[in-house]
Design an enzyme around this catalytic site. Structure first.
Site, PDB file in Angstrom:
ATOM      1  N   HIS A   1     -28.819  27.591  36.182  1.00 27.94           N
ATOM      2  CA  HIS A   1     -28.128  26.897  35.094  1.00 27.94           C
ATOM      3  C   HIS A   1     -29.147  26.034  34.370  1.00 27.94           C
ATOM      4  CE1 HIS A   1     -25.356  24.571  32.787  1.00 27.94           C
ATOM      5  NE2 HIS A   1     -25.508  23.471  33.488  1.00 27.94           N
TER       6      HIS A   1
ATOM      7  N   HIS B   1     -29.899  23.863  30.317  1.00 27.94           N
ATOM      8  CA  HIS B   1     -29.442  23.499  28.971  1.00 27.94           C
ATOM      9  C   HIS B   1     -30.547  23.891  27.991  1.00 27.94           C
ATOM     10  CE1 HIS B   1     -26.031  20.432  29.937  1.00 27.94           C
ATOM     11  NE2 HIS B   1     -26.144  21.294  30.913  1.00 27.94           N
TER      12      HIS B   1
ATOM     13  N   ASP C   1     -32.741  45.823  25.846  1.00 24.21           N
ATOM     14  CA  ASP C   1     -33.488  46.143  27.067  1.00 24.21           C
ATOM     15  C   ASP C   1     -32.884  45.458  28.285  1.00 24.21           C
ATOM     16  OD1 ASP C   1     -35.394  47.860  26.044  1.00 24.21           O
ATOM     17  OD2 ASP C   1     -36.853  46.288  25.635  1.00 24.21           O
TER      18      ASP C   1
ATOM     19  N   HIS D   1     -20.966  23.852  26.382  1.00 23.04           N
ATOM     20  CA  HIS D   1     -21.760  23.456  27.516  1.00 23.04           C
ATOM     21  C   HIS D   1     -23.145  24.122  27.403  1.00 23.04           C
ATOM     22  CE1 HIS D   1     -21.783  22.741  32.188  1.00 23.04           C
ATOM     23  NE2 HIS D   1     -22.904  22.394  31.608  1.00 23.04           N
TER      24      HIS D   1
ATOM     25  N   TYR E   1     -39.263  52.739  32.639  1.00 21.88           N
ATOM     26  CA  TYR E   1     -39.886  51.451  32.360  1.00 21.88           C
ATOM     27  C   TYR E   1     -40.386  50.837  33.664  1.00 21.88           C
ATOM     28  CZ  TYR E   1     -40.798  46.763  30.763  1.00 21.88           C
ATOM     29  OH  TYR E   1     -41.405  45.581  30.481  1.00 21.88           O
TER      30      TYR E   1
END
Lengths: 233, 233, 233, 233
Positions: free
Chosen positions: C96, C98, C121, C172, C230
């Site tokens: 998490h 910001h 991608d 948020h 890839y």
């Protein structure tokens, strides 16, 4: 040992400040220093990367663009510097960059409006953007005419190069100057930051009002006035 | 040895944080620390570059702006700090910067709307932008009046300086404060980041809605409420 | 010596990647790692600065949010992590932040539209922005409900957390995850860059078209399909 | 010792410039170098992080995409490079990145208009953005077709790859090239900066005029013309 050693060293150090301040990519910029007594100026050589630039690479020229010392070709903007030194007797150094935000305003062909005290602490008018040159000037002695485009715009607007130490050239990029080359470098960095703040304010609020006159005057006097109280005396 | 050694050291360290956090260019900022018992505060000297600033350069003044210790001229914003310390008894440090995004909002003369929890974790109202001062205030004791412009705006909006620890001054730039100068520095960095996020949200979606009330309250209580559970106790 | 030494070390290293990648300011972020066999996860302690964070500060909890090891209070977002680990059995780590551009989109309450192959991608749909929670959820067990807000939004849109490894929460900020915590960190950095590119494309051209379906499928298969070619096998 | 040692070393060094210049995140880019005599080219392996990349990891292939030397899988964009080398005989190196601003223009499916001399110093037309490929091309040999999409667009516009050394692919990202791979890297950095300046000018002034013809010609001749006077001879 060169009689221009000190001049070249000062020019070298000013040029090295430009990448350190984030104002140039690759070789997109140049700084020069004038010696008023000997009527010569020192400038960065053309196309030499900052990483390998040395003080002895700096080129010294007279105001008619004759090389006085140095084996390298001088900056392609040399004639613009020469015109400004010839015409404006009180400036000691000149800096040209393609710094990102200042160049974006020059490309937009817009003066940078005075919106806050960061701007007002340094000059009390909008930062002028000289219009595109006419085709004759471009086809002629282009870099020489670039100098005249700046001088003519200052005359047209009745601006003093001692009060307004920066200009944008439409479609091109900024030039700044100062009593010393250190001041000219400082003005390039201030211009870029003022250009960035003004970009943000103008995109956030397209009808943003210019700074009110009382505040412009106050901040100007605070720094430059008779009763100046900014900095150490 | 100075009796203000510790105060000056704290002030010096706070000032040095400002360029480290990317909040000031050249000398465009200052931090101060108050000593409530002796009713003095320490502040950065005016126009001294951060690169050469030393703890002994810090100036100590009383709330009437008399220099108590120090040989340098104090920051030109000193009177603003003095007014805030005099009037707001619970703040321990003040920071002033011209950080880019916060200043762009100040130039746009707009409050920074509360749009997310990054903002709500720190204050539960829009970040206030005090209006331009009237011409009389500007012509008078300008920096002293700047302090009053902030205090008056807080009173007009019924804001508490212990809940709202930051303000924008129209056409100028931000001031922040806190119980300690470390908190004041922290608030300057938070303000700049919140200002940047709000700029991006507002240019991406001009009609972006303010944060809903329930979420504002929740995040505020999470950090500041009686049942706070953020950080270590 | 702790039986969770390795888990805590992995969690510590993932957390330290967040400031290194420019994804967090101060303490605005956290990473966690799960141990599926022992049904516990390790997470950053709340409000501890990255500069002083140590592996032994990491807190270990079970899925009911009981601390199993560690003397510090866990991240205030811990309950959100616990809900995601409980409900989504194939994820090994959660991050998490910001981060600036992703948070700007979350504040604007907009999905990030799929505009290019940098996005394609990694996932073949718009990056979902879960709507603001209703007031009851906020007033209740907020961080626990945050986890459910994510899960419910994925169910409503019929998205798989193994295909779409990132989400925005309105007002948020983002959460990302992956088979390992290294992947979760990687997804946070990818999300921030995709959010930045999409911001630029959308402000440059507000009616920018979404990526055409054929290209979405091609890029997805290139990386994830049976005939993937890839990376190194 | 490999007969391709030098080629691989040059390729390695060019690739390492990409993160150093801020042009790639993680593995989102690749540089290649051609050996015209032996009709082979060296390219970055797929998905290998720059932090651990070594010169011996570089893969050497012929123009039909057969690996000539190297144990790793080559970049997933290899076929695009091969087509360009086969078709354009005078280019010596190719660079592909997902640099932020150039990619934002590609996602917006817009040519980058020529707005200033920073652009005109390098090319005298708008930077072309090739349209999205049709579904058949995408479903087929995609990376091979990507090369043809570039070549076809240059033919459709009558552009020379020796004059215009960069292109955007709609919804994807830029490719650049040059006589040497060092030039190709240089063009990637120039493109990103020109893309950034044009973004700023266009968002500041949506009706920004293109550069006038006389100035385009002047700047081009200054750098590339018979009477070139930029750089050292």
């Amino acid at each position: 040992m060169s009689q221009y050693q000190e001049l070249k060293q000062a020019c070298y150090e000013a040029n090295m400040q430009l990448p350190a301040l984030g104002l140039v990519l690759f070789t997109f910029g140049n700084a020069s220093v004038v010696d008023r007594e000997r009527r010569v100026f020192a400038i960065k050589p053309s196309g030499v990367p900052y990483a390998t630039l040395k003080a002895e690479d700096i080129v010294v020229l007279d105001f008619a663009n004759n090389v006085v010392e140095g084996s390298k070709r001088p900056s392609s903007d040399t004639k613009t510097h020469a015109v400004l030194y010839s015409h404006w007797e009180h400036i000691g150094g000149i800096v040209h960059t393609h710094s990102t935000y200042a160049t974006a305003w020059a490309q937009a062909q817009r003066d940078i409006p005075i919106l806050g005290t960061t701007h007002a602490d340094h000059l009390t008018v909008d930062i002028p953007c000289a219009p595109p040159m006419d085709d004759q000037m471009i086809a002629g002695d282009y870099e020489h005419q670039t100098g005249w485009q700046i001088i003519n715009e200052f005359q047209r607007r009745s601006l003093s190069p001692e009060e307004v130490e920066m200009v944008l050239l439409s479609n091109h990029a900024p030039f700044t100057w100062g009593k010393t080359v250190e001041k000219a470098v400082y003005h390039s960095a201030v211009l870029e930051e003022v250009a960035r703040m003004a970009y943000l304010s103008c995109t956030l609020r397209p009808d943003v009002p210019r700074l009110k006159e009382a505040l412009i005057q106050k901040h100007y006097e605070r720094k430059h006035g008779v009763h100046s109280y900014y900095g150490q005396s």
